[in-house]
Design a protein around this motif. Structure first.
Motif, PDB file in Angstrom:
ATOM      1  N   ASP A 207     -19.085 -15.372  28.218  1.00 51.03           N
ATOM      2  CA  ASP A 207     -19.251 -16.722  28.760  1.00 51.03           C
ATOM      3  C   ASP A 207     -18.036 -17.589  28.449  1.00 51.03           C
ATOM      4  O   ASP A 207     -18.165 -18.779  28.145  1.00 51.03           O
ATOM      5  N   ILE A 208     -16.862 -16.977  28.483  1.00 47.37           N
ATOM      6  CA  ILE A 208     -15.604 -17.687  28.239  1.00 47.37           C
ATOM      7  C   ILE A 208     -14.561 -17.155  29.214  1.00 47.37           C
ATOM      8  O   ILE A 208     -14.702 -16.040  29.736  1.00 47.37           O
ATOM      9  N   PRO A 209     -13.503 -17.922  29.488  1.00 48.78           N
ATOM     10  CA  PRO A 209     -12.452 -17.425  30.378  1.00 48.78           C
ATOM     11  C   PRO A 209     -11.749 -16.194  29.801  1.00 48.78           C
ATOM     12  O   PRO A 209     -11.576 -16.077  28.579  1.00 48.78           O
ATOM     13  N   VAL A 210     -11.341 -15.304  30.693  1.00 46.66           N
ATOM     14  CA  VAL A 210     -10.618 -14.098  30.315  1.00 46.66           C
ATOM     15  C   VAL A 210      -9.264 -14.103  31.024  1.00 46.66           C
ATOM     16  O   VAL A 210      -9.185 -14.346  32.235  1.00 46.66           O
ATOM     17  N   ILE A 211      -8.210 -13.838  30.274  1.00 48.79           N
ATOM     18  CA  ILE A 211      -6.841 -13.822  30.787  1.00 48.79           C
ATOM     19  C   ILE A 211      -6.321 -12.390  30.739  1.00 48.79           C
ATOM     20  O   ILE A 211      -6.443 -11.713  29.713  1.00 48.79           O
ATOM     21  N   ALA A 212      -5.764 -11.921  31.848  1.00 48.74           N
ATOM     22  CA  ALA A 212      -5.259 -10.548  31.938  1.00 48.74           C
ATOM     23  C   ALA A 212      -3.769 -10.506  31.647  1.00 48.74           C
ATOM     24  O   ALA A 212      -3.011 -11.402  32.019  1.00 48.74           O
ATOM     25  N   ASN A 213      -3.345  -9.416  30.994  1.00 45.98           N
ATOM     26  CA  ASN A 213      -1.949  -9.260  30.583  1.00 45.98           C
ATOM     27  C   ASN A 213      -1.582  -7.781  30.611  1.00 45.98           C
ATOM     28  O   ASN A 213      -2.424  -6.925  30.384  1.00 45.98           O
ATOM     29  N   GLY A 214      -0.320  -7.508  30.924  1.00 43.88           N
ATOM     30  CA  GLY A 214       0.181  -6.145  30.839  1.00 43.88           C
ATOM     31  C   GLY A 214       0.704  -5.581  32.138  1.00 43.88           C
ATOM     32  O   GLY A 214      -0.018  -5.517  33.130  1.00 43.88           O
ATOM     33  N   GLU A 215       1.991  -5.202  32.147  1.00 46.02           N
ATOM     34  CA  GLU A 215       2.610  -4.476  33.262  1.00 46.02           C
ATOM     35  C   GLU A 215       2.636  -5.283  34.561  1.00 46.02           C
ATOM     36  O   GLU A 215       2.533  -4.727  35.657  1.00 46.02           O
ATOM     37  N   ILE A 216       2.840  -6.588  34.444  1.00 42.87           N
ATOM     38  CA  ILE A 216       2.981  -7.443  35.630  1.00 42.87           C
ATOM     39  C   ILE A 216       4.466  -7.748  35.803  1.00 42.87           C
ATOM     40  O   ILE A 216       5.026  -8.596  35.107  1.00 42.87           O
ATOM     41  N   TRP A 217       5.097  -7.043  36.724  1.00 43.27           N
ATOM     42  CA  TRP A 217       6.537  -7.158  36.925  1.00 43.27           C
ATOM     43  C   TRP A 217       6.900  -7.906  38.204  1.00 43.27           C
ATOM     44  O   TRP A 217       8.048  -8.304  38.377  1.00 43.27           O
ATOM     45  N   ASN A 218       5.944  -8.059  39.114  1.00 42.00           N
ATOM     46  CA  ASN A 218       6.233  -8.751  40.371  1.00 42.00           C
ATOM     47  C   ASN A 218       4.925  -9.316  40.931  1.00 42.00           C
ATOM     48  O   ASN A 218       3.845  -9.131  40.350  1.00 42.00           O
ATOM     49  N   ALA A 219       5.037 -10.019  42.059  1.00 39.55           N
ATOM     50  CA  ALA A 219       3.868 -10.689  42.638  1.00 39.55           C
ATOM     51  C   ALA A 219       2.799  -9.692  43.073  1.00 39.55           C
ATOM     52  O   ALA A 219       1.596  -9.967  42.948  1.00 39.55           O
ATOM     53  N   GLU A 220       3.223  -8.526  43.568  1.00 44.31           N
ATOM     54  CA  GLU A 220       2.243  -7.520  43.992  1.00 44.31           C
ATOM     55  C   GLU A 220       1.435  -7.017  42.800  1.00 44.31           C
ATOM     56  O   GLU A 220       0.211  -6.854  42.881  1.00 44.31           O
ATOM     57  N   HIS A 221       2.131  -6.771  41.686  1.00 46.33           N
ATOM     58  CA  HIS A 221       1.416  -6.363  40.474  1.00 46.33           C
ATOM     59  C   HIS A 221       0.402  -7.425  40.064  1.00 46.33           C
ATOM     60  O   HIS A 221      -0.724  -7.108  39.662  1.00 46.33           O
ATOM     61  N   ALA A 222       0.815  -8.678  40.154  1.00 44.75           N
ATOM     62  CA  ALA A 222      -0.076  -9.772  39.761  1.00 44.75           C
ATOM     63  C   ALA A 222      -1.337  -9.787  40.615  1.00 44.75           C
ATOM     64  O   ALA A 222      -2.453  -9.951  40.103  1.00 44.75           O
ATOM     65  N   GLN A 223      -1.171  -9.615  41.912  1.00 45.31           N
ATOM     66  CA  GLN A 223      -2.328  -9.604  42.806  1.00 45.31           C
ATOM     67  C   GLN A 223      -3.246  -8.420  42.496  1.00 45.31           C
ATOM     68  O   GLN A 223      -4.472  -8.565  42.457  1.00 45.31           O
ATOM     69  N   ASN A 224      -2.666  -7.261  42.269  1.00 49.43           N
ATOM     70  CA  ASN A 224      -3.469  -6.086  41.941  1.00 49.43           C
ATOM     71  C   ASN A 224      -4.193  -6.273  40.616  1.00 49.43           C
ATOM     72  O   ASN A 224      -5.360  -5.883  40.461  1.00 49.43           O
ATOM     73  N   CYS A 225      -3.492  -6.865  39.662  1.00 43.44           N
ATOM     74  CA  CYS A 225      -4.096  -7.114  38.351  1.00 43.44           C
ATOM     75  C   CYS A 225      -5.301  -8.037  38.482  1.00 43.44           C
ATOM     76  O   CYS A 225      -6.385  -7.742  37.956  1.00 43.44           O
ATOM     77  N   MET A 226      -5.132  -9.156  39.189  1.00 50.92           N
ATOM     78  CA  MET A 226      -6.235 -10.108  39.335  1.00 50.92           C
ATOM     79  C   MET A 226      -7.423  -9.472  40.043  1.00 50.92           C
ATOM     80  O   MET A 226      -8.582  -9.689  39.661  1.00 50.92           O
ATOM     81  N   ALA A 227      -7.145  -8.660  41.071  1.00 49.32           N
ATOM     82  CA  ALA A 227      -8.225  -8.016  41.824  1.00 49.32           C
ATOM     83  C   ALA A 227      -8.979  -7.007  40.960  1.00 49.32           C
ATOM     84  O   ALA A 227     -10.213  -6.961  40.962  1.00 49.32           O
ATOM     85  N   GLN A 228      -8.234  -6.205  40.201  1.00 46.49           N
ATOM     86  CA  GLN A 228      -8.865  -5.159  39.403  1.00 46.49           C
ATOM     87  C   GLN A 228      -9.539  -5.713  38.149  1.00 46.49           C
ATOM     88  O   GLN A 228     -10.585  -5.216  37.718  1.00 46.49           O
ATOM     89  N   ALA A 229      -8.925  -6.737  37.558  1.00 46.59           N
ATOM     90  CA  ALA A 229      -9.468  -7.307  36.321  1.00 46.59           C
ATOM     91  C   ALA A 229     -10.597  -8.288  36.585  1.00 46.59           C
ATOM     92  O   ALA A 229     -11.408  -8.572  35.700  1.00 46.59           O
ATOM     93  N   GLY A 230     -10.652  -8.827  37.800  1.00 48.46           N
ATOM     94  CA  GLY A 230     -11.698  -9.782  38.125  1.00 48.46           C
ATOM     95  C   GLY A 230     -11.488 -11.146  37.515  1.00 48.46           C
ATOM     96  O   GLY A 230     -12.452 -11.867  37.226  1.00 48.46           O
TER      97      GLY A 230
END
Length: 336
Positions: A207-230
């Motif tokens: 019940d708290i915000p979650v921040i994703a980190n790791g292996e984000i080198w470009n905008a595409e990685h960021a989008q994939n990370c957000m989609a997979q991590a939720g």
């Protein structure tokens, strides 16, 4: 107190704490670039401050976080949260409380550092095998810190493997942490690709915000990370050092996908010529000696070679050079 509305009303973008890399000088440079590009970091987290046997004196906090002298913000106005690392709950709590007295706007607790030296002294990611200790530390810090100051934690998915993720999640749930940052690999996996962003999904039951980190080198990685991590919240690390405009690229891509991108005069790409002035400012920054400063700059330049072809050319010409003035001259020449 819930800090969700205060800190997470929009997707947050953080500059990661990276030992020996995002020191005060690097934070100053990278947060200034992000601000100039029109998408400042929401906050940055300091390199960890090691807590061992006593409450640290003020000068230690000021050495790691000189921004405490300036309302705990970089010159560009980016807030700096103080990260502590240790295994004794009461000592961690006392140091956290003192850091707040010195002006820390938030306390982050490191359960992610994979360094052997740190782990052998029972700090960082080794505590992922002791979720009960994690709980003791976070809850003690939360109780010691004023209620208007948030307490967060940064973890990995586990130590040698992910078998204790449920226990880790339970410790976080009960501890009173205000948010959680997850580097999507175990300690054993280190920094070797890939990052397992999908493993972050299970923490979204908190019940708290979650921040994703790791292996984000470009905008595409960021989008994939957000989609997979939720989660829409990201912490940018080595990718932000390699491409200092990464934060602007990530947000431009995210906003375009969600159809709320507005044309702006702000640039979202930092070309090599524009980056030169920032590199020179880095070389003119404060350090114990010029030897240290040149070594730190070469570390950065080596990383920039992954993001800029011009950096590789410059690296080949100055990799053995020790004279700071000569390196600055070579930088100025590389713009022509």
């Amino acid at each position: 107190m819930s800090f969700s509305n205060q800190f997470f009303a929009n997707p947050v973008r953080l500059l990661a704490p990276m030992e020996g890399l995002t020191d005060p000088l690097m934070r100053q440079i990278l947060t200034q670039i992000a601000t100039d590009l029109g998408r400042p970091y929401d906050w940055s987290v300091s390199e960890f401050i090691r807590v061992t046997q006593h409450v640290l004196p003020a000068h230690v906090f000021y050495r790691y976080v000189p921004e405490l002298h300036h309302d705990a913000k970089t010159a560009s106005g980016t807030p700096i949260h103080i990260q502590l690392l240790g295994s004794e709950a009461q000592l961690m709590a006392e140091n956290a409380a003192y850091a707040c007295e010195l002006g820390a706007p938030a306390i982050d607790i490191n359960f992610g550092c994979p360094a052997k030296t740190v782990n052998s002294h029972r700090g960082g990611s080794v505590l992922l095998d002791e979720p009960e200790v994690m709980y003791d530390i976070i809850s003690a810090v939360r109780q010691a810190v004023p209620t208007d100051i948030p307490v967060s934690a940064k973890i990995r998915l586990g130590y040698t493997d992910t078998s204790r993720m449920d226990d880790i999640r339970g410790a976080i749930t009960d501890s009173g942490a205000d948010w959680l940052t997850i580097h999507a690999r175990t300690k054993t996996q280190g920094y070797k690709p890939p990052a397992y962003w999908d493993k972050i999904q299970s923490f979204n039951t908190l019940d708290i915000p979650v921040i994703a980190n790791g292996e984000i080198w470009n905008a595409e990685h960021a989008q994939n990370c957000m989609a997979q991590a939720g989660t829409t919240h990201l912490m940018l690390g080595r990718g932000a050092v390699t491409r200092p405009d990464l934060i602007a690229q990530v947000d431009k891509s995210h906003n375009q996908i969600h159809q709320n991108y507005q044309n702006s005069e702000n640039k979202t790409t930092l070309c090599w010529e524009d980056l030169i002035a920032h590199q020179i400012k880095f070389l003119e920054g404060k350090a114990k000696t010029d030897v240290v400063l040149v070594g730190r700059y070469k570390q950065w330049l080596g990383m920039l070679t992954k993001g800029y072809c011009e950096a590789q050319i410059l690296w080949d010409s100055i990799k053995r050079e020790k004279n700071k003035a000569v390196i600055i001259q070579a930088l100025q020449t590389s713009a022509k």
